[in-house]
Scaffold this motif. Structure first.
Motif, PDB file in Angstrom:
ATOM      1  N   ASP A 143      -0.425   7.203  -3.598  1.00 44.13           N
ATOM      2  CA  ASP A 143       0.579   6.282  -3.065  1.00 44.13           C
ATOM      3  C   ASP A 143       1.337   6.950  -1.930  1.00 44.13           C
ATOM      4  OD1 ASP A 143       1.978   8.071  -4.705  1.00 44.13           O
ATOM      5  OD2 ASP A 143       3.476   6.583  -5.285  1.00 44.13           O
ATOM      6  N   PHE A 144       1.938   6.140  -1.062  1.00 47.80           N
ATOM      7  CA  PHE A 144       2.545   6.655   0.154  1.00 47.80           C
ATOM      8  C   PHE A 144       3.421   5.575   0.771  1.00 47.80           C
ATOM      9  CE2 PHE A 144      -1.903   5.415   0.533  1.00 47.80           C
ATOM     10  CZ  PHE A 144      -1.824   4.285   1.349  1.00 47.80           C
ATOM     11  N   LEU A 145       4.205   5.979   1.747  1.00 48.25           N
ATOM     12  CA  LEU A 145       4.938   5.021   2.576  1.00 48.25           C
ATOM     13  C   LEU A 145       3.972   4.485   3.613  1.00 48.25           C
ATOM     14  CD1 LEU A 145       7.574   3.634   3.576  1.00 48.25           C
ATOM     15  CD2 LEU A 145       7.951   5.669   5.002  1.00 48.25           C
ATOM     16  N   TYR A 146       3.816   3.172   3.637  1.00 48.04           N
ATOM     17  CA  TYR A 146       2.936   2.525   4.608  1.00 48.04           C
ATOM     18  C   TYR A 146       3.793   1.897   5.691  1.00 48.04           C
ATOM     19  CZ  TYR A 146      -0.232  -0.939   6.626  1.00 48.04           C
ATOM     20  OH  TYR A 146      -0.960  -1.702   7.493  1.00 48.04           O
ATOM     21  N   VAL A 147       3.473   2.192   6.943  1.00 47.89           N
ATOM     22  CA  VAL A 147       4.229   1.648   8.078  1.00 47.89           C
ATOM     23  C   VAL A 147       3.251   1.023   9.072  1.00 47.89           C
ATOM     24  CG1 VAL A 147       5.846   2.139   9.941  1.00 47.89           C
ATOM     25  CG2 VAL A 147       5.989   3.447   7.809  1.00 47.89           C
ATOM     26  N   GLY A 148       3.375  -0.274   9.269  1.00 44.28           N
ATOM     27  CA  GLY A 148       2.562  -0.988  10.254  1.00 44.28           C
ATOM     28  C   GLY A 148       3.462  -1.728  11.227  1.00 44.28           C
ATOM     29  N   ARG A 182       5.467   0.320   0.017  1.00 40.95           N
ATOM     30  CA  ARG A 182       4.663   1.302  -0.734  1.00 40.95           C
ATOM     31  C   ARG A 182       3.201   0.931  -0.627  1.00 40.95           C
ATOM     32  NH1 ARG A 182       2.724   1.707  -6.380  1.00 40.95           N
ATOM     33  NH2 ARG A 182       2.540   3.914  -6.974  1.00 40.95           N
ATOM     34  N   GLY A 183       2.419   1.836  -0.044  1.00 41.41           N
ATOM     35  CA  GLY A 183       0.990   1.650   0.040  1.00 41.41           C
ATOM     36  C   GLY A 183       0.280   2.384  -1.074  1.00 41.41           C
ATOM     37  N   ASP A 198       3.215  -4.039  -3.748  1.00 41.39           N
ATOM     38  CA  ASP A 198       2.548  -2.932  -3.067  1.00 41.39           C
ATOM     39  C   ASP A 198       1.658  -3.461  -1.944  1.00 41.39           C
ATOM     40  OD1 ASP A 198       3.632  -0.869  -4.508  1.00 41.39           O
ATOM     41  OD2 ASP A 198       1.915  -0.606  -5.848  1.00 41.39           O
ATOM     42  N   VAL A 199       1.256  -2.542  -1.053  1.00 41.97           N
ATOM     43  CA  VAL A 199       0.283  -2.835  -0.007  1.00 41.97           C
ATOM     44  C   VAL A 199      -1.006  -2.085  -0.366  1.00 41.97           C
ATOM     45  CG1 VAL A 199      -0.257  -2.662   2.457  1.00 41.97           C
ATOM     46  CG2 VAL A 199       2.111  -3.072   1.728  1.00 41.97           C
ATOM     47  N   PRO A 200      -1.987  -2.755  -0.972  1.00 39.32           N
ATOM     48  CA  PRO A 200      -3.242  -2.082  -1.319  1.00 39.32           C
ATOM     49  C   PRO A 200      -4.073  -1.793  -0.059  1.00 39.32           C
ATOM     50  CG  PRO A 200      -2.941  -4.130  -2.582  1.00 39.32           C
ATOM     51  CD  PRO A 200      -1.956  -4.144  -1.462  1.00 39.32           C
ATOM     52  N   ILE A 201      -4.611  -0.591   0.010  1.00 40.65           N
ATOM     53  CA  ILE A 201      -5.505  -0.190   1.092  1.00 40.65           C
ATOM     54  C   ILE A 201      -6.838   0.175   0.442  1.00 40.65           C
ATOM     55  CG2 ILE A 201      -5.890   1.389   3.005  1.00 40.65           C
ATOM     56  CD1 ILE A 201      -3.495  -0.457   3.429  1.00 40.65           C
ATOM     57  N   ILE A 202      -7.869  -0.625   0.725  1.00 42.67           N
ATOM     58  CA  ILE A 202      -9.142  -0.526   0.020  1.00 42.67           C
ATOM     59  C   ILE A 202     -10.166   0.203   0.896  1.00 42.67           C
ATOM     60  CG2 ILE A 202     -11.002  -1.826  -1.078  1.00 42.67           C
ATOM     61  CD1 ILE A 202      -8.933  -4.149  -1.364  1.00 42.67           C
ATOM     62  N   ARG A 203     -10.686   1.300   0.382  1.00 39.31           N
ATOM     63  CA  ARG A 203     -11.685   2.077   1.137  1.00 39.31           C
ATOM     64  C   ARG A 203     -13.081   1.793   0.620  1.00 39.31           C
ATOM     65  NH1 ARG A 203     -14.342   7.085   0.531  1.00 39.31           N
ATOM     66  NH2 ARG A 203     -15.181   7.798   2.538  1.00 39.31           N
ATOM     67  N   THR A 204     -13.952   1.350   1.531  1.00 41.40           N
ATOM     68  CA  THR A 204     -15.364   1.137   1.226  1.00 41.40           C
ATOM     69  C   THR A 204     -16.247   2.219   1.840  1.00 41.40           C
ATOM     70  OG1 THR A 204     -15.824  -0.173   3.213  1.00 41.40           O
ATOM     71  CG2 THR A 204     -14.936  -1.355   1.301  1.00 41.40           C
TER      72      THR A 204
END
Length: 321
Positions: free
Chosen positions: A297-302, A155-156, A196-202
């Protein structure tokens, strides 16, 4: 670029660690938190089926944003129509079928990418205590390959700090605190949950594409971002954060205004806790959609490439809402 000469081992002496948590042979670190249950929790975040790819273009004529000292990708055509026109190619049995081939030469960290856990170390020890000497000639331990075998799926949660501040982008060298991350999540109406997988936008990476390399690098390279503090690294540890990503080259404030050293979180999170770093994402389209529908929130796939002995890998992460 003013920095302190204190030793990083001294600065991080009391920082939390995951060494030995999954055994002495572990090479994937906090990705161990991403179990089948966590994957399914990420899947449950999908409501609309909207898909956003976070990877940057590779080999643009205008160049690629990379860490100073690295170069952008060089892309060459190895075979194209001109070879056939010149009679330089003979493919027996092809019956007129022609084709093109090309080659890319690039740093493995020269685009949107994951760092291997052995990419950065201090005190002659990689993550989980492996000897730094094992990196000679290729990474024997903690390369990108074990991480690629595992994958990064969960979960992102987007934390749009730039929009939270009411700005297009953060300024050069600005700091983001833990309290601000939590306030941002609260304002967005999203809860950051354990693992969770935090994705930080600057908004910082957009400067490269909108104003060019000179504006992006400036007189000295100084990206905005989170940085080392005791409360932040303890939060990552207590929340069992497996990975995090940003739209900056190095995922953290370049010179920490806390430690006055360069990239201390690479030591405190990557090396000590085994947290996977997903760097150089482009988040503008995802952020605009999250702002539009209020769903962060979303499904994160890397999926890093399985590069044997590699210090990192290009990746095109996918956020599915």
């Amino acid at each position: 670029m003013s920095t302190d000469e204190r030793d990083i081992a001294e600065l991080l002496a009391d920082a939390p660690s995951n060494w030995g948590r999954w055994g002495d042979d572990d090479e994937v670190g906090a990705l161990n938190y991403l179990t089948e249950e966590e994957v399914l929790r990420g899947v449950r975040a999908v409501e609309h089926g909207k898909t956003f790819t976070l990877g940057l273009p590779i080999g643009r004529p205008g160049g690629d944003p990379v860490w100073p000292g690295r170069s952008g990708a060089d892309h060459y055509m190895e075979l194209d129509k001109g070879h056939f026109e010149a009679g330089k190619v003979d493919v027996p049995g092809a019956a007129g079928l022609e084709y093109a081939d090309d080659v890319v030469y690039m740093f493995l960290q020269g685009t949107t990418q994951f760092d291997a856990l052995g990419h950065v170390w201090y005190d002659d020890r990689l993550y989980n205590g492996f000897d730094a000497g094992t990196t000679k000639g290729g990474m024997e331990y903690c390369s990108i390959e074990p991480m690629a075998e595992h994958g990064v799926v969960g979960r992102g949660v987007l934390l749009d700090v730039a929009r939270h501040r009411g700005r297009d982008r953060l300024d050069r060298g600005e700091r983001i605190t833990l309290d601000e991350l939590l306030d941002c999540a609260d304002e967005q109406g999203v809860e950051i949950e354990k693992r969770d997988v935090p994705i930080i936008r600057t908004g910082w990476i957009e400067l490269f594409y909108e104003e060019g390399a000179d504006a992006f690098y400036g007189d000295e390279f100084a990206e905005p971002g989170i940085t080392y503090s005791r409360d932040l690294v303890e939060w990552f540890h207590g929340m069992e954060i497996p990975a995090f990503g940003t739209d900056t080259v190095a995922n953290e404030q370049t010179v920490s205004d806390e430690t006055e050293t360069i990239l201390p979180l690479h030591g405190a999170l990557l090396r000590d806790q085994g947290v996977a770093f997903n760097e150089i994402n482009r988040l503008d389209e995802l952020a605009a959609d999250c702002d539009d529908d209020g769903k962060y929130d979303f499904l994160y796939v890397g999926a890093p490439l399985k590069i044997v002995g590699g210090t990192g890998s290009p990746v095109n992460p996918i956020a599915i809402k």
